[in-house]
Scaffold this active site. Structure first.
Site, PDB file in Angstrom:
ATOM      1  N   TYR A 162     -12.495  -2.091  -3.221  1.00  0.00           N
ATOM      2  CA  TYR A 162     -12.991  -2.067  -1.839  1.00  0.00           C
ATOM      3  C   TYR A 162     -14.509  -1.900  -1.770  1.00  0.00           C
ATOM      4  CZ  TYR A 162      -8.420  -2.188   0.485  1.00  0.00           C
ATOM      5  OH  TYR A 162      -7.187  -2.570   0.985  1.00  0.00           O
ATOM      6  N   LYS A 198       0.820  -1.220   0.000  1.00  0.00           N
ATOM      7  CA  LYS A 198       0.000   0.000   0.000  1.00  0.00           C
ATOM      8  C   LYS A 198       0.857   1.276   0.000  1.00  0.00           C
ATOM      9  CE  LYS A 198      -3.989  -2.138   2.339  1.00  0.00           C
ATOM     10  NZ  LYS A 198      -4.933  -2.022   3.499  1.00  0.00           N
ATOM     11  N   HIS A 212      -2.256  -5.416   1.721  1.00  0.00           N
ATOM     12  CA  HIS A 212      -3.537  -6.114   1.592  1.00  0.00           C
ATOM     13  C   HIS A 212      -3.257  -7.553   1.208  1.00  0.00           C
ATOM     14  CE1 HIS A 212      -7.438  -7.443   0.076  1.00  0.00           C
ATOM     15  NE2 HIS A 212      -6.763  -7.934  -0.940  1.00  0.00           N
ATOM     16  N   ASN A 219      -1.866   0.529   6.801  1.00  0.00           N
ATOM     17  CA  ASN A 219      -1.357  -0.737   7.344  1.00  0.00           C
ATOM     18  C   ASN A 219      -0.552  -1.566   6.351  1.00  0.00           C
ATOM     19  OD1 ASN A 219      -3.489  -1.633   5.833  1.00  0.00           O
ATOM     20  ND2 ASN A 219      -4.583  -2.639   7.500  1.00  0.00           N
ATOM     21  N   GLU A 226      -9.857 -10.615  -7.324  1.00  0.00           N
ATOM     22  CA  GLU A 226      -8.862  -9.544  -7.163  1.00  0.00           C
ATOM     23  C   GLU A 226      -7.705  -9.707  -8.144  1.00  0.00           C
ATOM     24  OE1 GLU A 226      -9.904  -8.947  -2.412  1.00  0.00           O
ATOM     25  OE2 GLU A 226      -7.930  -9.693  -2.979  1.00  0.00           O
TER      26      GLU A 226
HETATM   27  P1  RTP Z   1      -7.096  -5.774   3.644  1.00  0.00           P
HETATM   28  O1  RTP Z   1      -8.467  -6.075   3.092  1.00  0.00           O
HETATM   29  O2  RTP Z   1      -6.564  -4.427   3.212  1.00  0.00           O
HETATM   30  O3  RTP Z   1      -6.135  -6.890   3.401  1.00  0.00           O
HETATM   31  O4  RTP Z   1      -7.182  -5.684   5.235  1.00  0.00           O
HETATM   32  P2  RTP Z   1      -7.990  -6.608   6.234  1.00  0.00           P
HETATM   33  O5  RTP Z   1      -8.656  -7.736   5.494  1.00  0.00           O
HETATM   34  O6  RTP Z   1      -7.042  -6.952   7.335  1.00  0.00           O
HETATM   35  O7  RTP Z   1      -9.067  -5.589   6.760  1.00  0.00           O
HETATM   36  P3  RTP Z   1     -10.539  -5.247   6.213  1.00  0.00           P
HETATM   37  O8  RTP Z   1     -11.478  -5.403   7.340  1.00  0.00           O
HETATM   38  O9  RTP Z   1     -10.815  -5.978   4.935  1.00  0.00           O
HETATM   39  O10 RTP Z   1     -10.412  -3.682   5.931  1.00  0.00           O
HETATM   40  C1  RTP Z   1      -9.874  -3.230   4.699  1.00  0.00           C
HETATM   41  C2  RTP Z   1      -8.953  -2.065   4.955  1.00  0.00           C
HETATM   42  O11 RTP Z   1      -9.700  -0.947   5.368  1.00  0.00           O
HETATM   43  C3  RTP Z   1      -8.922  -0.150   6.221  1.00  0.00           C
HETATM   44  N1  RTP Z   1      -9.599   0.018   7.482  1.00  0.00           N
HETATM   45  N2  RTP Z   1      -9.632   1.170   8.107  1.00  0.00           N
HETATM   46  N3  RTP Z   1     -10.145   3.233   9.943  1.00  0.00           N
HETATM   47  C4  RTP Z   1     -10.579   2.010  10.206  1.00  0.00           C
HETATM   48  O12 RTP Z   1     -11.194   1.733  11.208  1.00  0.00           O
HETATM   49  C5  RTP Z   1     -10.322   0.970   9.231  1.00  0.00           C
HETATM   50  N4  RTP Z   1     -10.723  -0.288   9.295  1.00  0.00           N
HETATM   51  C6  RTP Z   1     -10.252  -0.890   8.183  1.00  0.00           C
HETATM   52  C7  RTP Z   1      -7.592  -0.852   6.432  1.00  0.00           C
HETATM   53  O13 RTP Z   1      -6.631  -0.327   5.532  1.00  0.00           O
HETATM   54  C8  RTP Z   1      -7.922  -2.282   6.069  1.00  0.00           C
HETATM   55  O14 RTP Z   1      -6.766  -2.961   5.663  1.00  0.00           O
HETATM   56 MG    MG Z   2      -9.879  -7.444   3.773  1.00  0.00          MG
END
Ligand code: RTP
Ligand code: MG
Length: 140
Positions: free
Chosen positions: A51, A11, A117, A114, A128
Site C-alpha cells: 500500500y 482481507k 482488494h 471492505n 502485485e
Molecule cells: P483496494 O486498493 O483495496 O482494492 O481498494 P480500492 O482500490 O477500492 O480503494 P483505494 O482507494 O485503493 O484504497 C485502498 C484501501 O484503503 C482503505 N481505505 N480506507 N478510511 C478511509 O477513508 C479509507 N479509504 C480507503 C480501503 O480498505 C481501501 O480498499
Molecule cells: Mg486500490
C-alpha cells in the site's frame, strides 16, 4: 478481448468471518478463474510495500494495522478483461455505494474493512502478483 490476470486479496474482515468460499463463489460466478491462491499472514513490511501508494494518506497506519490483523487470502484471477471484471464484482470501495450482488455490498463492513482488494491497472496487477507469487505457483 485479451485474457488478463489480476491480483486479489480476501482481507482480514472476510477471512475472520469465514467468507472465503462465499467470495470465491462470486469471483467464479463473474467468469473469473482462480489460477493461484494461498492463505498467508502478511508481515507489516509486506503490507507497507503493498500500500506504499497510500503512505501519505491519513488512513495509512490504520490500513496497514488492519491488513496484518488476521490472515488474508492472496489470489491471482484470470479471464477476459479480468481487471475491470473483478473491480465490477467487488463493487465500490465504500460498501454503502456498492451495487447489489457485489462482494462489498453483500459482505463488507465499512470503507476500511471492505473485504477485498483488486488491482486497478495492468501495470499494478503485474507488480502485485510478483510481490506474492512465483511464476510456478500460478497455474492457468
Ligand atoms: P483496494 O486498493 O483495496 O482494492 O481498494 P480500492 O482500490 O477500492 O480503494 P483505494 O482507494 O485503493 O484504497 C485502498 C484501501 O484503503 C482503505 N481505505 N480506507 N478510511 C478511509 O477513508 C479509507 N479509504 C480507503 C480501503 O480498505 C481501501 O480498499
Ligand atoms: Mg486500490
Amino acid at each position: 478481448m485479451a485474457i488478463e490476470r489480476t491480483f486479489s486479496i480476501i482481507k482480514p474482515d472476510a477471512t475472520k468471518r469465514n467468507l472465503t468460499g462465499k467470495i470465491n463463489s462470486i469471483i467464479e460466478g463473474a467468469g473469473l478463474r482462480i489460477v493461484a491462491q494461498k492463505r498467508i499472514r502478511m508481515t507489516r513490511e509486506q503490507a507497507e510495500t503493498f500500500y506504499a501508494v497510500h503512505k501519505e494518506r491519513p488512513f495509512f497506519g490504520e490500513l496497514v494495522d488492519f491488513m496484518i490483523s488476521e490472515p488474508v487470502v492472496v489470489q491471482v484471477l484470470e479471464g477476459e478483461n479480468a481487471i475491470a471484471k473483478y473491480r465490477e464484482a467487488m463493487g465500490a470501495t465504500n460498501p454503502a455505494n456498492a451495487a447489489p450482488g457485489t462482494i462489498r455490498k453483500e459482505h463488507a463492513l465499512s470503507v476500511g474493512e471492505n473485504s477485498v482488494h483488486g488491482s486497478d491497472a495492468p501495470e499494478t496487477a503485474a507488480i502485485e502478483i510478483a510481490q506474492f507469487f512465483a511464476g510456478n505457483e500460478i497455474v492457468g
